[in-house]
Design a protein around this motif. Sequence first.
Motif, PDB file in Angstrom:
ATOM      1  N   ALA A 604       0.823  -1.205   0.000  1.00  0.00           N
ATOM      2  CA  ALA A 604       0.000   0.000   0.000  1.00  0.00           C
ATOM      3  C   ALA A 604       0.859   1.258   0.000  1.00  0.00           C
ATOM      4  O   ALA A 604       0.521   2.258  -0.647  1.00  0.00           O
ATOM      5  CB  ALA A 604      -0.932  -0.010   1.212  1.00  0.00           C
ATOM      6  N   ALA A 605       1.978   1.221   0.717  1.00  0.00           N
ATOM      7  CA  ALA A 605       2.883   2.373   0.735  1.00  0.00           C
ATOM      8  C   ALA A 605       3.548   2.566  -0.621  1.00  0.00           C
ATOM      9  O   ALA A 605       3.768   3.705  -1.060  1.00  0.00           O
ATOM     10  CB  ALA A 605       3.937   2.193   1.831  1.00  0.00           C
ATOM     11  N   ASP A 606       3.860   1.480  -1.287  1.00  0.00           N
ATOM     12  CA  ASP A 606       4.469   1.585  -2.620  1.00  0.00           C
ATOM     13  C   ASP A 606       3.501   2.226  -3.611  1.00  0.00           C
ATOM     14  O   ASP A 606       3.886   3.074  -4.425  1.00  0.00           O
ATOM     15  CB  ASP A 606       4.871   0.194  -3.101  1.00  0.00           C
ATOM     16  CG  ASP A 606       5.611   0.237  -4.427  1.00  0.00           C
ATOM     17  OD1 ASP A 606       6.544   1.052  -4.555  1.00  0.00           O
ATOM     18  OD2 ASP A 606       5.246  -0.526  -5.332  1.00  0.00           O
ATOM     19  N   ARG A 607       2.258   1.854  -3.518  1.00  0.00           N
ATOM     20  CA  ARG A 607       1.251   2.450  -4.398  1.00  0.00           C
ATOM     21  C   ARG A 607       1.054   3.925  -4.090  1.00  0.00           C
ATOM     22  O   ARG A 607       0.981   4.761  -5.000  1.00  0.00           O
ATOM     23  CB  ARG A 607      -0.058   1.682  -4.249  1.00  0.00           C
ATOM     24  CG  ARG A 607      -1.179   2.182  -5.134  1.00  0.00           C
ATOM     25  CD  ARG A 607      -2.437   1.362  -4.908  1.00  0.00           C
ATOM     26  NE  ARG A 607      -3.568   1.883  -5.657  1.00  0.00           N
ATOM     27  CZ  ARG A 607      -4.808   1.413  -5.551  1.00  0.00           C
ATOM     28  NH1 ARG A 607      -5.054   0.414  -4.728  1.00  0.00           N
ATOM     29  NH2 ARG A 607      -5.786   1.947  -6.257  1.00  0.00           N
ATOM     30  N   ALA A 608       0.969   4.261  -2.820  1.00  0.00           N
ATOM     31  CA  ALA A 608       0.788   5.663  -2.429  1.00  0.00           C
ATOM     32  C   ALA A 608       1.990   6.505  -2.834  1.00  0.00           C
ATOM     33  O   ALA A 608       1.841   7.637  -3.301  1.00  0.00           O
ATOM     34  CB  ALA A 608       0.554   5.763  -0.921  1.00  0.00           C
ATOM     35  N   ARG A 609       3.181   5.958  -2.684  1.00  0.00           N
ATOM     36  CA  ARG A 609       4.389   6.687  -3.063  1.00  0.00           C
ATOM     37  C   ARG A 609       4.373   7.040  -4.548  1.00  0.00           C
ATOM     38  O   ARG A 609       4.692   8.176  -4.933  1.00  0.00           O
ATOM     39  CB  ARG A 609       5.626   5.849  -2.748  1.00  0.00           C
ATOM     40  CG  ARG A 609       6.919   6.456  -3.239  1.00  0.00           C
ATOM     41  CD  ARG A 609       8.075   5.492  -3.090  1.00  0.00           C
ATOM     42  NE  ARG A 609       7.859   4.251  -3.837  1.00  0.00           N
ATOM     43  CZ  ARG A 609       8.748   3.264  -3.916  1.00  0.00           C
ATOM     44  NH1 ARG A 609       9.895   3.376  -3.278  1.00  0.00           N
ATOM     45  NH2 ARG A 609       8.478   2.169  -4.611  1.00  0.00           N
ATOM     46  N   GLY A 610       4.005   6.081  -5.372  1.00  0.00           N
ATOM     47  CA  GLY A 610       3.959   6.345  -6.803  1.00  0.00           C
ATOM     48  C   GLY A 610       2.976   7.446  -7.160  1.00  0.00           C
ATOM     49  O   GLY A 610       3.272   8.321  -7.988  1.00  0.00           O
ATOM     50  N   GLN A 611       1.822   7.454  -6.511  1.00  0.00           N
ATOM     51  CA  GLN A 611       0.816   8.471  -6.807  1.00  0.00           C
ATOM     52  C   GLN A 611       1.260   9.853  -6.318  1.00  0.00           C
ATOM     53  O   GLN A 611       1.075  10.858  -7.017  1.00  0.00           O
ATOM     54  CB  GLN A 611      -0.523   8.090  -6.176  1.00  0.00           C
ATOM     55  CG  GLN A 611      -1.159   6.851  -6.795  1.00  0.00           C
ATOM     56  CD  GLN A 611      -2.497   6.515  -6.189  1.00  0.00           C
ATOM     57  OE1 GLN A 611      -2.935   7.144  -5.226  1.00  0.00           O
ATOM     58  NE2 GLN A 611      -3.168   5.512  -6.737  1.00  0.00           N
ATOM     59  N   VAL A 612       1.835   9.910  -5.122  1.00  0.00           N
ATOM     60  CA  VAL A 612       2.271  11.206  -4.577  1.00  0.00           C
ATOM     61  C   VAL A 612       3.389  11.789  -5.440  1.00  0.00           C
ATOM     62  O   VAL A 612       3.380  12.990  -5.755  1.00  0.00           O
ATOM     63  CB  VAL A 612       2.727  11.035  -3.113  1.00  0.00           C
ATOM     64  CG1 VAL A 612       3.407  12.305  -2.612  1.00  0.00           C
ATOM     65  CG2 VAL A 612       1.526  10.706  -2.228  1.00  0.00           C
ATOM     66  N   LYS A 613       4.340  10.966  -5.853  1.00  0.00           N
ATOM     67  CA  LYS A 613       5.442  11.465  -6.676  1.00  0.00           C
ATOM     68  C   LYS A 613       4.939  11.919  -8.048  1.00  0.00           C
ATOM     69  O   LYS A 613       5.401  12.936  -8.589  1.00  0.00           O
ATOM     70  CB  LYS A 613       6.513  10.385  -6.835  1.00  0.00           C
ATOM     71  CG  LYS A 613       7.263  10.076  -5.553  1.00  0.00           C
ATOM     72  CD  LYS A 613       8.286   8.977  -5.737  1.00  0.00           C
ATOM     73  CE  LYS A 613       9.429   9.430  -6.603  1.00  0.00           C
ATOM     74  NZ  LYS A 613      10.515   8.437  -6.657  1.00  0.00           N
ATOM     75  N   ALA A 614       3.970  11.203  -8.597  1.00  0.00           N
ATOM     76  CA  ALA A 614       3.438  11.592  -9.911  1.00  0.00           C
ATOM     77  C   ALA A 614       2.724  12.936  -9.828  1.00  0.00           C
ATOM     78  O   ALA A 614       2.889  13.795 -10.709  1.00  0.00           O
ATOM     79  CB  ALA A 614       2.486  10.512 -10.421  1.00  0.00           C
ATOM     80  N   VAL A 615       1.943  13.147  -8.778  1.00  0.00           N
ATOM     81  CA  VAL A 615       1.245  14.433  -8.607  1.00  0.00           C
ATOM     82  C   VAL A 615       2.254  15.552  -8.388  1.00  0.00           C
ATOM     83  O   VAL A 615       2.105  16.660  -8.923  1.00  0.00           O
ATOM     84  CB  VAL A 615       0.241  14.343  -7.448  1.00  0.00           C
ATOM     85  CG1 VAL A 615      -0.291  15.728  -7.087  1.00  0.00           C
ATOM     86  CG2 VAL A 615      -0.912  13.418  -7.824  1.00  0.00           C
ATOM     87  N   ALA A 616       3.277  15.289  -7.607  1.00  0.00           N
ATOM     88  CA  ALA A 616       4.297  16.308  -7.362  1.00  0.00           C
ATOM     89  C   ALA A 616       4.975  16.725  -8.664  1.00  0.00           C
ATOM     90  O   ALA A 616       5.248  17.918  -8.888  1.00  0.00           O
ATOM     91  CB  ALA A 616       5.330  15.783  -6.368  1.00  0.00           C
ATOM     92  N   GLN A 617       5.247  15.780  -9.530  1.00  0.00           N
ATOM     93  CA  GLN A 617       5.879  16.113 -10.809  1.00  0.00           C
ATOM     94  C   GLN A 617       4.930  16.909 -11.712  1.00  0.00           C
ATOM     95  O   GLN A 617       5.359  17.819 -12.423  1.00  0.00           O
ATOM     96  CB  GLN A 617       6.329  14.827 -11.496  1.00  0.00           C
ATOM     97  CG  GLN A 617       7.490  14.148 -10.772  1.00  0.00           C
ATOM     98  CD  GLN A 617       7.759  12.740 -11.275  1.00  0.00           C
ATOM     99  OE1 GLN A 617       6.973  12.200 -12.052  1.00  0.00           O
ATOM    100  NE2 GLN A 617       8.851  12.137 -10.808  1.00  0.00           N
ATOM    101  N   GLU A 618       3.643  16.583 -11.674  1.00  0.00           N
ATOM    102  CA  GLU A 618       2.675  17.345 -12.457  1.00  0.00           C
ATOM    103  C   GLU A 618       2.573  18.789 -11.964  1.00  0.00           C
ATOM    104  O   GLU A 618       2.501  19.731 -12.768  1.00  0.00           O
ATOM    105  CB  GLU A 618       1.304  16.668 -12.397  1.00  0.00           C
ATOM    106  CG  GLU A 618       1.221  15.350 -13.157  1.00  0.00           C
ATOM    107  CD  GLU A 618      -0.144  14.720 -13.055  1.00  0.00           C
ATOM    108  OE1 GLU A 618      -1.039  15.362 -12.451  1.00  0.00           O
ATOM    109  OE2 GLU A 618      -0.326  13.604 -13.562  1.00  0.00           O
ATOM    110  N   ILE A 619       2.557  18.946 -10.652  1.00  0.00           N
ATOM    111  CA  ILE A 619       2.493  20.300 -10.097  1.00  0.00           C
ATOM    112  C   ILE A 619       3.740  21.080 -10.486  1.00  0.00           C
ATOM    113  O   ILE A 619       3.684  22.279 -10.813  1.00  0.00           O
ATOM    114  CB  ILE A 619       2.329  20.236  -8.570  1.00  0.00           C
ATOM    115  CG1 ILE A 619       0.968  19.629  -8.211  1.00  0.00           C
ATOM    116  CG2 ILE A 619       2.475  21.623  -7.939  1.00  0.00           C
ATOM    117  CD1 ILE A 619       0.769  19.423  -6.726  1.00  0.00           C
ATOM    118  N   TYR A 620       4.873  20.424 -10.491  1.00  0.00           N
ATOM    119  CA  TYR A 620       6.121  21.090 -10.857  1.00  0.00           C
ATOM    120  C   TYR A 620       6.061  21.585 -12.308  1.00  0.00           C
ATOM    121  O   TYR A 620       6.459  22.709 -12.619  1.00  0.00           O
ATOM    122  CB  TYR A 620       7.278  20.126 -10.666  1.00  0.00           C
ATOM    123  CG  TYR A 620       8.587  20.624 -11.217  1.00  0.00           C
ATOM    124  CD1 TYR A 620       9.267  21.674 -10.606  1.00  0.00           C
ATOM    125  CD2 TYR A 620       9.145  20.040 -12.353  1.00  0.00           C
ATOM    126  CE1 TYR A 620      10.470  22.124 -11.113  1.00  0.00           C
ATOM    127  CE2 TYR A 620      10.344  20.485 -12.857  1.00  0.00           C
ATOM    128  CZ  TYR A 620      11.002  21.529 -12.240  1.00  0.00           C
ATOM    129  OH  TYR A 620      12.190  21.987 -12.752  1.00  0.00           O
TER     130      TYR A 620
END
Length: 666
Positions: A604-620
């Motif tokens: 579950a943490a691996d899945r959440a990590r991928g989503q958080v990093k993807a959103v962070a890159q989009e915001i950037y």
Amino acid sequence: MISPENIPLPPDDGPVSPSSAHPLTSSASGSAGTSPSSIFQHGSSTTKSSSGSQTPVQMDTDAAGNKNRDTTVPAACLACRSKHLKCDGQNPCARCLSSQSECVYVASRRGYKGPRRGTAQNPNKRQATSPPDVNGGAPSDCPMLLGSRSGAPALEGNGYPAVTMMPGVVPPQQAQQQFNAGPSGMQLYKSYCSVNGIDPVAFAASHHNVGQPIPVKSVPERCLDAFYHYFFGSHPFVLPREHLLRLSKSGVMEVVLAAIRWVGSIFVDVGPAVRDGLFEEAYRLIYDPATPRDGFMVQAMMLLIVGLDGACKQEKARAILSDVERLALEIDLNTRPFATLHGQGIPVLEESWRRTWWDLFIIDGMIAGVHRVTNFLLFDVPANVALPCEEHQYVSANIPIPLYLEDLEDRDFSDEDREFSSFAYRILCGRNLGKFMRTPPIFGPEDENMARIEALLTNWRLHLPKTKRDALQRDGKLDEMMFQAHMMMHATSILLHQPHSQLDTTPTQDINSCAPHQMVPAGDLFNTHTKHTIESASAISDMITHRVPLLSHTHFFTCVITLSSIVHLSRWALFFIPHDDDDLRQQVRLNIGALNRLAEVWGAADRARGQVKAVAQEIYQAKKQQRLNSQFWVGLTQEDMLNTIATDDSIISEIESFQVPPNLLG
């Protein structure tokens, strides 16, 4: 250091007997380095006899350059050597005889350079590296005898025998070497074991473990170790280890042991096939009609629920949760008499049953709170089970007289000064979460229901004892129960205030690994609810900084970190944030770093990590486009603009190549 002058020559009136002679008796084919004459060939050409007179040492100077190997020189005993005194070579010598000291001879190794290669040894002559046996040529019965046939330790690098005469002292060089099965070049004239009346076999076994292989733990044993090391502290309802193993001998809790092995295997590299096999065994026992439907089955099902939820198998976890809730109510686990009736008169087992009900209550609440797809069924179930004690009391089986929930909720109105456990304050947080979930829909920031829930959260925080205000104990160790209590309190605050804040959650709508996205419209000003939301999200990030291993926390911390990350990213996605807001950058780094660490174990943490990093890159990427808009820079100096660009670039750089110090995450 022994000088040449202290080594006496043999008497001139006859041959030297084996009991008194120095063992370095060389042969014609022996090594030159083993001859006593070779020891002095570069020094003085004379040596002193036992009477003190100078005796010339004969040197062979023939054409071949061979040295005389037939000179025999006896050694001094240990007592004379240690005092740097002359020794007459007798056994016992005159000095030891007069002082009534133990007279022990050890072969000297001075000048020894090892046997020559390719040189056949004369079997008729005793070699310099092989002193005579004590027992008339028979193998020694003392394993402590240096050079004994039964397994002698190798010599130290300087050529001197390893010091194994002293019981319990093993030099580092010897500890790293294997014992040789064949004969060695060193033996004692007198057996240490025989002289001191020690059983040689028992002595060697107790001090050196000669011949005993290092035990290798089986997979079930490793899984059991991992369970109690990593998991038990976060959900401490099964029996402490020693009590579990003692009671398991009766065969009544195999279903719990099977579930423990599977949960422990999550933390151990046993391979997917073995791990799946352990799960199938636990799952089979849980739903086997022959397995008793009792409290032990409830415990096993709870372990599977937590493990499956952490492994991102939430639907299967919810199915088992529904079954275990029915079973718990069927066997009256929620009633006060259950612990006494099924505790077998064992206080620690009675405490385990109380903890089983309340941890099931917390698990049900956490799943409902972080996933928001269940309704926290057990919150509405009447329960009069006594409250659990402190963790150290449970582990040590020093169980006090239990208190009850009404005592905890009325503590501020009672004249009695009672101390409640961290587990009890965790239960109180679970009840506050349940009260929030039972609150009717809140239609605005001024709704009285919102004020009521905020009052519950604030009162919980204000009335904590000083020892419970932090998740760390006085000695710096983790108090996991208080950690989870604070975690639940901050998560409840975000769930309460975020819908009424001005933080637009649209940029984070793809982060749904733990719960469905909840739309929050944007606003112009930061109101009170925005402040509450940001403060709670920041407090969750601060909890990551505790100097304890992250894997010691419950896996539900993953979803709480994700909830905090949604707040941070929503704030970062605003059109403008202060260029010097270093706190935001650090909080985003901490959250992603924690998810990185937890992802090593929990899917579950691996899945959440991928989503958080993807959103962070989009915001950037969106913020890079904002820089092209001239209105974005209105009112900023050139220095402010450069700092803003540098801040955004540093955040995304740290996200893409993030590494957190191991001492922080454990």
